[in-house]
Design an enzyme around this catalytic site. Structure first.
Site, mmCIF file in Angstrom:
data_model
loop_
_atom_site.group_PDB
_atom_site.id
_atom_site.type_symbol
_atom_site.label_atom_id
_atom_site.label_comp_id
_atom_site.label_asym_id
_atom_site.label_seq_id
_atom_site.Cartn_x
_atom_site.Cartn_y
_atom_site.Cartn_z
ATOM 1 N N LYS A 54 0.845 -1.199 0.000
ATOM 2 C CA LYS A 54 0.000 0.000 0.000
ATOM 3 C C LYS A 54 0.880 1.249 0.000
ATOM 4 O O LYS A 54 0.629 2.195 -0.762
ATOM 5 C CB LYS A 54 -0.944 -0.009 1.213
ATOM 6 N N GLN A 98 -4.852 -1.101 9.372
ATOM 7 C CA GLN A 98 -4.821 -2.460 8.834
ATOM 8 C C GLN A 98 -5.463 -3.440 9.821
ATOM 9 O O GLN A 98 -5.151 -3.433 11.022
ATOM 10 C CB GLN A 98 -3.362 -2.870 8.532
ATOM 11 N N ASP A 121 -11.323 3.187 3.679
ATOM 12 C CA ASP A 121 -11.662 1.759 3.690
ATOM 13 C C ASP A 121 -13.173 1.564 3.587
ATOM 14 O O ASP A 121 -13.639 0.453 3.297
ATOM 15 C CB ASP A 121 -11.217 1.137 5.024
#
Ligand code: GUN
Length: 289
Positions: A54, A98, A121
């Site tokens: 990422k 995460q 997200d």
């Protein structure tokens, strides 16, 4: 019949190139460089790989990337203080924590602490609610990537029966909402579903997101169906090496499905590309607010 292989690698390349252009355009028109902050708590090896990718890809499209690698025993108070700091930072347009978090940290509380405008997200309840009410919040990256992949082989999916195997908040549930918004008839199956093979066989679109290697067999697939395989499972081979496989028995499924995503090279690369697209969108919205 041999199924069309839907390449997530190729589509992700295209989407990343579009995002890179969008980043340049935003910079030249507003002076704003989109910024993504990635937070990783602990040392889960798979998460470390995802986070490294990422960060690398964020920088490659010209965005500012910051990362916060925290010890596994980081307290909830310290993590929430970092989220507050990132929420207040005008150079940060997207925040990604995460998952999974270590067991002592409650993911829900952490996600709810993220400013929904920076929740790239799409996990905050405000964005979840927006998705289910056809609003314009952020959509979780893996299902969004799957929808883009599906649309490369079939644009009009209204009325098709989509069966999603897996009810996670990251993939299964948002995938259901997205496909419902596209006027599919949607069934969510899970570990307690009865007669799963027969149910899968009724699917025009089959989304496998269970995390069980090669669980979905060719005989479960309706001839000509579009199969999206979200699973990423590492399995041992007889020579002692390992390889990645999805939740679908890919080689056998090729003979039955109309189109199918491979693993690796399917939804995986699209997840990060969609994260970058969401981050650009967050920065664009903030720049014009
Ligand atoms: N862990 C596995 N997939 C994801 C994802 O899409 N976002 C975050 N934050 N964590 C994940």
């Amino acid at each position: 019949m041999t199924a069309i292989r839907i390449s997530g690698t190729a589509l992700a390349d295209t989407l990343r190139a579009e995002v890179a252009q969008g980043v340049s355009r935003l910079q030249s028109t507003t002076g704003v460089t989109p910024g993504l902050a990635v937070v990783l708590v602990g040392e889960d090896p798979a998460s470390q790989v995802y986070v490294r990718n990422k960060i690398k890809q964020t920088e490659a499209v010209g965005m500012r990337s910051t990362h916060h690698l925290l010890a596994a025993d980081t307290s909830a108070t310290a993590l929430l203080a970092l989220i507050d700091q990132l929420n207040a930072d005008p150079a940060v347009h997207g925040i990604l924590v995460q998952l999974p978090l270590p067991p002592h940290l409650e993911a829900k509380a952490v996600i709810e602490a993220i400013d929904p405008r920076k929740d790239v997200d799409g996990f905050h309840t405000q964005n979840v609610g927006s998705l289910w009410t056809e609003g314009c919040g952020f959509v979780p990256c893996t299902p969004l990537g799957c929808l883009h992949l599906l649309q490369t082989v079939r644009r009009d999916i209204a009325g098709l029966h989509a069966v999603i195997v897996g009810r996670s908040t990251i993939v299964g549930r948002p995938m259901a909402a997205l496909l419902l918004n596209e006027s599919c008839t949607v069934t969510i199956a899970h570990s307690k579903t009865q007669a799963l093979p027969a149910l899968c066989k009724t699917a025009d679109i089959l989304v496998a997101a269970v995390g069980r290697p090669q669980m979905i067999k060719a005989e479960w697939i309706k001839p000509g169906a579009i199969v999206l395989d979200v699973g990423i499972n590492r399995i041992a081979q007889s020579d002692g090496s390992t390889r990645l496989v999805g939740d679908v028995d890919f080689e056998a499924a090729l003979a039955v499905a109309g189109a199918i995503t491979p693993v690796p090279g399917g939804p995986g690369p699209m997840t990060i590309a969609c994260l970058l697209a969401n981050t650009l969108e967050a920065a664009t919205r903030m720049a014009s607010a």
